[in-house]
Every structure is written in structure tokens, then in C-alpha cells.
Design an enzyme around this catalytic site. Structure first.
Site, PDB file in Angstrom:
ATOM      1  CE  LYS A  91     -27.484   8.538  14.337  1.00  0.00           C
ATOM      2  NZ  LYS A  91     -28.744   7.897  14.715  1.00  0.00           N
TER       3      LYS A  91
HETATM    4  O1  G3P Z   1     -30.515   5.108  15.368  1.00  0.00           O
HETATM    5  C1  G3P Z   1     -29.908   4.151  14.602  1.00  0.00           C
HETATM    6  C2  G3P Z   1     -30.146   2.709  14.973  1.00  0.00           C
HETATM    7  O2  G3P Z   1     -30.005   2.506  16.350  1.00  0.00           O
HETATM    8  C3  G3P Z   1     -31.301   2.041  14.334  1.00  0.00           C
HETATM    9  O3  G3P Z   1     -31.635   0.795  14.905  1.00  0.00           O
HETATM   10  O4  G3P Z   1     -33.157  -1.128  15.208  1.00  0.00           O
HETATM   11  O5  G3P Z   1     -33.547   0.498  13.315  1.00  0.00           O
HETATM   12  O6  G3P Z   1     -31.643  -1.081  13.259  1.00  0.00           O
HETATM   13  P1  G3P Z   1     -32.547  -0.273  14.126  1.00  0.00           P
END
Ligand code: G3P
Length: 222
Positions: A91
């Protein structure tokens, strides 16, 4: 549509597997930092391997993010992470060095997931660089009053025009409607915490219907 789980927690993955929604796993440095067993780089790498081994042999991949930000270090870290397990997808953030790293790694047939995507331009460059996935962050765009789902729709349209192979992995999913709308758009995968996927199951009419079926049955049949 594939259901990926956005976590580094093995218990959550166990529950997802039982529900049949573990097509893959995405992690990020914040999620890794939540796991008490990860206190140095070696622990983190071992943990990635445990997550990979937890998936079905012939199915799924695990996105593991680089923490370097300069080109040379990103390449080196990306190559190291990719060697941990065949299921690893590296990633990489959508920065200029990130796009260059994706191009370098994809030429070496190392799968990448371009993360922190917030614009069509970033998604276009990630696809041009050969990224296997792009991860547009739906919820974080909504948080700042932009329409995250619109971005997903626009990326899908543009990728279709040019027949890019890059897969759309909708990320930063905050509620069940995000998942449903992503399914309507036709994304390749969504990654979400398990509790949001579980919300897709619950319906008050199912609960009421089941209670009535059981009551009718028990009243008549001994
Ligand atoms: O893994 C990346 C992403 O899904 C993060 O989500 O909820 O931290 O914006 P969030």
C-alpha cells in the site's frame, strides 16, 4: 463485489471469516498501531504474515502500507514488505514519490494499492503507474463536505473509458449505505470495519417476521 475487512485485528478477521465476508484485508499504520502485539518493525512484519496465513489459501490479499516517504526508501520498504508473503499487496500513498514507487514496483510485478486517494487526478495517475488497486476514501471526503461517492462514480466512469485494469477498492466506509451505493456503482471491492458489514443484515421486518413464525409454530405444534 469483494468484501475486504479494514482491520489488523485477528479476532475481527475470525468473525468476518465465519460470516463469509473475508475476501481480503486492508491495514494502515493507524490500524497496526492499535494492535498491542506490534511494538517494533519485526512484530509488525510477523503480524502481516499471521494475517496472510489466516486467509484462505487460494483467495484474498492483504494490503500492508509503507511508512517511508522518500522514493528510495519507499522502493526498498515496498520490496521488503512484498517478500513477506505472496498475499501481500504493498500500500503506497498517492504522493509524487508514491506514484513513482508504484510505477517501479509494478514493472517488477509487485502488486500495489494506491491509498489516500481523494481526487480523480490521483486515481488516474495511480492507474497509469500500474497500481493493482486504488483506495478512494469515501468517508473522509464526506467529513469535509465533499461527496465521497461521487468520486467513486467518476473514477469508475473514467476507468471504463480507458479500460484501465486497476481495481477500485472503496475505503473509509462509515455506514452500510456507503457499501450499498458502492455496490450500485459497481466497484470491485469495499473495505470496511466488520461492524458496518454486520449492519447490512439487520432489518426490523425480518425480526418481526421471525418472531411471528416461531410464535405461530409453537402455538400449534407440540
Ligand atoms: O484503511 C484506510 C481507510 O479505510 C481508513 O478509514 O475510517 O479511518 O477514514 P477511516
Amino acid at each position: 463485489m469483494k468484501f475486504f475487512i479494514d482491520t489488523a485485528n485477528l479476532n475481527e478477521l475470525k468473525k468476518a471469516k465465519m460470516l463469509g465476508v473475508l475476501d481480503g484485508v486492508t491495514t494502515n499504520p493507524s490500524l497496526i498501531a492499535k494492535e498491542s502485539i506490534c511494538s517494533n518493525k519485526n512484530d509488525v512484519y510477523k503480524h502481516y504474515i499471521s494475517i496472510c496465513n489466516f486467509l484462505e489459501k487460494n483467495n484474498g490479499d492483504v494490503s500492508a502500507e509503507v511508512i517511508s516517504t522518500n522514493y528510495v526508501d519507499m522502493i526498498q520498504e515496498g520490496e521488503t514488505i512484498s517478500l513477506l508473503h505472496p498475499k501481500i499487496v504493498v500500500k503506497i500513498p498517492a504522493t509524487e514519490n508514491g506514484i513513482k514507487t508504484i510505477q517501479y514496483l509494478s514493472k517488477k510485478k509487485i502488486k500495489t494499492n494506491c491509498t489516500l486517494i481523494f481526487s480523480i487526478g490521483q486515481a488516474l495517475l495511480a492507474a497509469k503507474a500500474g497500481s493493482h488497486y486504488v483506495s478512494p476514501f469515501v468517508g473522509r471526503l464526506d467529513d469535509i463536505s465533499y461527496n465521497g461517492l461521487n468520486l467513486i462514480k467518476e473514477i469508475k466512469t473514467i476507468y471504463n473509458y480507458y479500460h484501465f485494469d486497476t481495481k477500485i477498492l472503496a475505503a473509509s466506509i462509515r455506514h452500510p449505505l456507503h457499501i450499498i451505493e458502492c455496490a450500485k456503482i459497481g466497484v470491485d471491492a469495499v473495505t470496511s470495519p466488520l461492524n458496518i458489514i454486520s449492519c447490512l443484515i439487520n432489518h426490523p421486518l425480518t425480526k418481526i417476521g421471525l418472531e411471528k413464525f416461531l410464535k405461530d409454530y409453537k402455538n400449534k405444534i407440540c
